[in-house]
Design a protein around this motif. Structure first.
Motif, PDB file in Angstrom:
ATOM      1  N   ASP A 251       0.810  -1.220   0.000  1.00 29.14           N
ATOM      2  CA  ASP A 251       0.000   0.000   0.000  1.00 29.14           C
ATOM      3  C   ASP A 251       0.846   1.273   0.000  1.00 29.14           C
ATOM      4  O   ASP A 251       0.319   2.378  -0.064  1.00 29.14           O
ATOM      5  CB  ASP A 251      -0.976   0.021   1.177  1.00 29.14           C
ATOM      6  CG  ASP A 251      -0.286   0.042   2.532  1.00 29.14           C
ATOM      7  OD1 ASP A 251       0.963   0.035   2.597  1.00 29.14           O
ATOM      8  OD2 ASP A 251      -1.008   0.064   3.547  1.00 29.14           O
ATOM      9  N   GLY A 252       2.181   1.135   0.060  1.00 26.43           N
ATOM     10  CA  GLY A 252       3.072   2.285  -0.018  1.00 26.43           C
ATOM     11  C   GLY A 252       3.244   3.063   1.270  1.00 26.43           C
ATOM     12  O   GLY A 252       3.937   4.069   1.298  1.00 26.43           O
ATOM     13  N   ALA A 253       2.606   2.615   2.354  1.00 21.09           N
ATOM     14  CA  ALA A 253       2.722   3.321   3.631  1.00 21.09           C
ATOM     15  C   ALA A 253       3.829   2.699   4.474  1.00 21.09           C
ATOM     16  O   ALA A 253       4.118   1.505   4.375  1.00 21.09           O
ATOM     17  CB  ALA A 253       1.397   3.248   4.387  1.00 21.09           C
ATOM     18  N   SER A 254       4.435   3.514   5.329  1.00 20.74           N
ATOM     19  CA  SER A 254       5.493   2.988   6.201  1.00 20.74           C
ATOM     20  C   SER A 254       4.920   2.464   7.514  1.00 20.74           C
ATOM     21  O   SER A 254       5.490   1.576   8.132  1.00 20.74           O
ATOM     22  CB  SER A 254       6.526   4.072   6.499  1.00 20.74           C
ATOM     23  OG  SER A 254       5.914   5.167   7.140  1.00 20.74           O
ATOM     24  N   ALA A 255       3.790   3.019   7.955  1.00 25.03           N
ATOM     25  CA  ALA A 255       3.169   2.572   9.202  1.00 25.03           C
ATOM     26  C   ALA A 255       2.052   1.581   8.892  1.00 25.03           C
ATOM     27  O   ALA A 255       1.324   1.736   7.919  1.00 25.03           O
ATOM     28  CB  ALA A 255       2.614   3.766   9.969  1.00 25.03           C
ATOM     29  N   ARG A 256       1.912   0.595   9.701  1.00 25.32           N
ATOM     30  CA  ARG A 256       0.867  -0.403   9.504  1.00 25.32           C
ATOM     31  C   ARG A 256      -0.362  -0.027  10.307  1.00 25.32           C
ATOM     32  O   ARG A 256      -0.260   0.436  11.449  1.00 25.32           O
ATOM     33  CB  ARG A 256       1.338  -1.796   9.957  1.00 25.32           C
ATOM     34  CG  ARG A 256       2.635  -2.270   9.341  1.00 25.32           C
ATOM     35  CD  ARG A 256       2.748  -2.209   7.818  1.00 25.32           C
ATOM     36  NE  ARG A 256       1.600  -2.624   7.071  1.00 25.32           N
ATOM     37  CZ  ARG A 256       1.157  -1.992   5.983  1.00 25.32           C
ATOM     38  NH1 ARG A 256       1.775  -0.945   5.532  1.00 25.32           N
ATOM     39  NH2 ARG A 256       0.116  -2.425   5.357  1.00 25.32           N
ATOM     40  N   PRO A 257      -1.557  -0.219   9.745  1.00 24.75           N
ATOM     41  CA  PRO A 257      -2.770   0.062  10.513  1.00 24.75           C
ATOM     42  C   PRO A 257      -2.959  -0.985  11.616  1.00 24.75           C
ATOM     43  O   PRO A 257      -2.508  -2.130  11.496  1.00 24.75           O
ATOM     44  CB  PRO A 257      -3.881  -0.048   9.462  1.00 24.75           C
ATOM     45  CG  PRO A 257      -3.297  -0.897   8.383  1.00 24.75           C
ATOM     46  CD  PRO A 257      -1.819  -0.662   8.385  1.00 24.75           C
ATOM     47  N   LEU A 258      -3.596  -0.565  12.709  1.00 23.23           N
ATOM     48  CA  LEU A 258      -3.865  -1.492  13.795  1.00 23.23           C
ATOM     49  C   LEU A 258      -4.926  -2.500  13.363  1.00 23.23           C
ATOM     50  O   LEU A 258      -5.856  -2.158  12.631  1.00 23.23           O
ATOM     51  CB  LEU A 258      -4.365  -0.740  15.027  1.00 23.23           C
ATOM     52  CG  LEU A 258      -3.362   0.210  15.673  1.00 23.23           C
ATOM     53  CD1 LEU A 258      -4.037   0.993  16.786  1.00 23.23           C
ATOM     54  CD2 LEU A 258      -2.173  -0.557  16.205  1.00 23.23           C
ATOM     55  N   PRO A 259      -4.821  -3.732  13.809  1.00 17.65           N
ATOM     56  CA  PRO A 259      -5.867  -4.719  13.505  1.00 17.65           C
ATOM     57  C   PRO A 259      -7.196  -4.299  14.126  1.00 17.65           C
ATOM     58  O   PRO A 259      -7.225  -3.585  15.127  1.00 17.65           O
ATOM     59  CB  PRO A 259      -5.345  -6.007  14.151  1.00 17.65           C
ATOM     60  CG  PRO A 259      -3.894  -5.787  14.376  1.00 17.65           C
ATOM     61  CD  PRO A 259      -3.708  -4.319  14.539  1.00 17.65           C
ATOM     62  N   ASP A 260      -8.283  -4.763  13.535  1.00 20.30           N
ATOM     63  CA  ASP A 260      -9.609  -4.463  14.069  1.00 20.30           C
ATOM     64  C   ASP A 260      -9.720  -4.945  15.511  1.00 20.30           C
ATOM     65  O   ASP A 260      -9.155  -5.974  15.886  1.00 20.30           O
ATOM     66  CB  ASP A 260     -10.692  -5.142  13.223  1.00 20.30           C
ATOM     67  CG  ASP A 260     -10.804  -4.509  11.843  1.00 20.30           C
ATOM     68  OD1 ASP A 260     -10.369  -3.345  11.696  1.00 20.30           O
ATOM     69  OD2 ASP A 260     -11.301  -5.180  10.922  1.00 20.30           O
ATOM     70  N   HIS A 261     -10.473  -4.191  16.317  1.00 16.30           N
ATOM     71  CA  HIS A 261     -10.770  -4.520  17.718  1.00 16.30           C
ATOM     72  C   HIS A 261      -9.527  -4.503  18.608  1.00 16.30           C
ATOM     73  O   HIS A 261      -9.498  -5.149  19.646  1.00 16.30           O
ATOM     74  CB  HIS A 261     -11.495  -5.866  17.832  1.00 16.30           C
ATOM     75  CG  HIS A 261     -12.659  -5.989  16.899  1.00 16.30           C
ATOM     76  ND1 HIS A 261     -13.770  -5.182  16.997  1.00 16.30           N
ATOM     77  CD2 HIS A 261     -12.864  -6.779  15.823  1.00 16.30           C
ATOM     78  CE1 HIS A 261     -14.619  -5.497  16.033  1.00 16.30           C
ATOM     79  NE2 HIS A 261     -14.093  -6.465  15.303  1.00 16.30           N
ATOM     80  N   THR A 262      -8.502  -3.776  18.223  1.00 16.94           N
ATOM     81  CA  THR A 262      -7.302  -3.660  19.048  1.00 16.94           C
ATOM     82  C   THR A 262      -7.592  -2.748  20.231  1.00 16.94           C
ATOM     83  O   THR A 262      -8.171  -1.684  20.071  1.00 16.94           O
ATOM     84  CB  THR A 262      -6.133  -3.081  18.236  1.00 16.94           C
ATOM     85  OG1 THR A 262      -5.873  -3.941  17.144  1.00 16.94           O
ATOM     86  CG2 THR A 262      -4.889  -2.930  19.080  1.00 16.94           C
ATOM     87  N   VAL A 263      -7.199  -3.176  21.412  1.00 15.77           N
ATOM     88  CA  VAL A 263      -7.375  -2.395  22.627  1.00 15.77           C
ATOM     89  C   VAL A 263      -6.012  -2.263  23.288  1.00 15.77           C
ATOM     90  O   VAL A 263      -5.305  -3.252  23.458  1.00 15.77           O
ATOM     91  CB  VAL A 263      -8.364  -3.084  23.599  1.00 15.77           C
ATOM     92  CG1 VAL A 263      -8.487  -2.297  24.894  1.00 15.77           C
ATOM     93  CG2 VAL A 263      -9.719  -3.256  22.939  1.00 15.77           C
ATOM     94  N   ALA A 264      -5.658  -1.038  23.652  1.00 18.80           N
ATOM     95  CA  ALA A 264      -4.368  -0.825  24.307  1.00 18.80           C
ATOM     96  C   ALA A 264      -4.346  -1.550  25.649  1.00 18.80           C
ATOM     97  O   ALA A 264      -5.377  -1.667  26.326  1.00 18.80           O
ATOM     98  CB  ALA A 264      -4.124   0.660  24.511  1.00 18.80           C
TER      99      ALA A 264
END
Length: 178
Positions: A43-56
């Motif tokens: 996708d050309g981005a350097s940062a990866r999106p967080l997976p769905d339903h991720t909670v810190a």
């Protein structure tokens, strides 16, 4: 023999000096910074999106603590007084009258906790103000844990109750007064 030794010493000094001339700085390394394009991912981005339903980590417990006030006891009130003195008294004053040291130095005065409007306010109002801030007061969510926010709310309620209690109804307080 001495000449060979001094030649080796001179060569060692020259090598050390030349090694110091190369730039081995950590700032000149290839790296990806956030939101910069990269060829590493499709996708050309350097940062990866967080997976769905991720909670810190810890957020579920923090949300649970914020949702329900704990039962009020002497330990909670003591903790609330301690936290109030640290975080709230610089503006609100030790008695909650809006006459703290920051106000004496020119900061706008906060409301008096003994006002009819704040006496009628639900406990959640105070918790939300500490959490999100209000007016010129900034949020304390990052500074004060939810359990301590509830302790502060319990102590504010104790301040309100003590301000409305006549001295005749609290004979033990008469001994404390000079």
């Amino acid at each position: 023999m001495r000449r060979l030794s001094s030649s080796r010493s001179a060569a060692t000094v020259v090598l050390v000096l030349l090694a110091g001339c190369s730039d081995q700085s950590m700032t000149v390394q290839p790296k990806y910074t956030t939101y910069r394009p990269s060829s590493l991912w499709r996708d050309g981005a350097s940062a990866r999106p967080l997976p769905d339903h991720t909670v810190a980590r810890g957020d579920l417990l923090r949300d649970e603590a914020a949702a329900t006030p704990p039962p009020v006891d002497a330990a909670l009130l003591a903790r609330g007084r301690e936290r109030f003195d640290i975080y709230c008294s610089p503006c609100h004053g030790l008695g909650g009258h809006g006459d703290g040291m920051a106000v004496q130095r020119g900061f706008p005065p906060p409301p008096n906790f003994d006002s009819p409007r704040l006496r009628a306010a639900p406990a959640r109002h105070f918790f939300d103000v500490v959490t999100h801030g209000y007016g010129v007061m900034y949020s304390y969510a990052a500074r004060v844990e939810p359990q301590d926010r509830w302790a502060i709310v319990a102590y504010i309620r104790a301040l309100q109750a003590s301000a409305a209690t006549p001295l005749a109804e609290a004979p033990e307080a008469r001994e404390e007064l000079p």
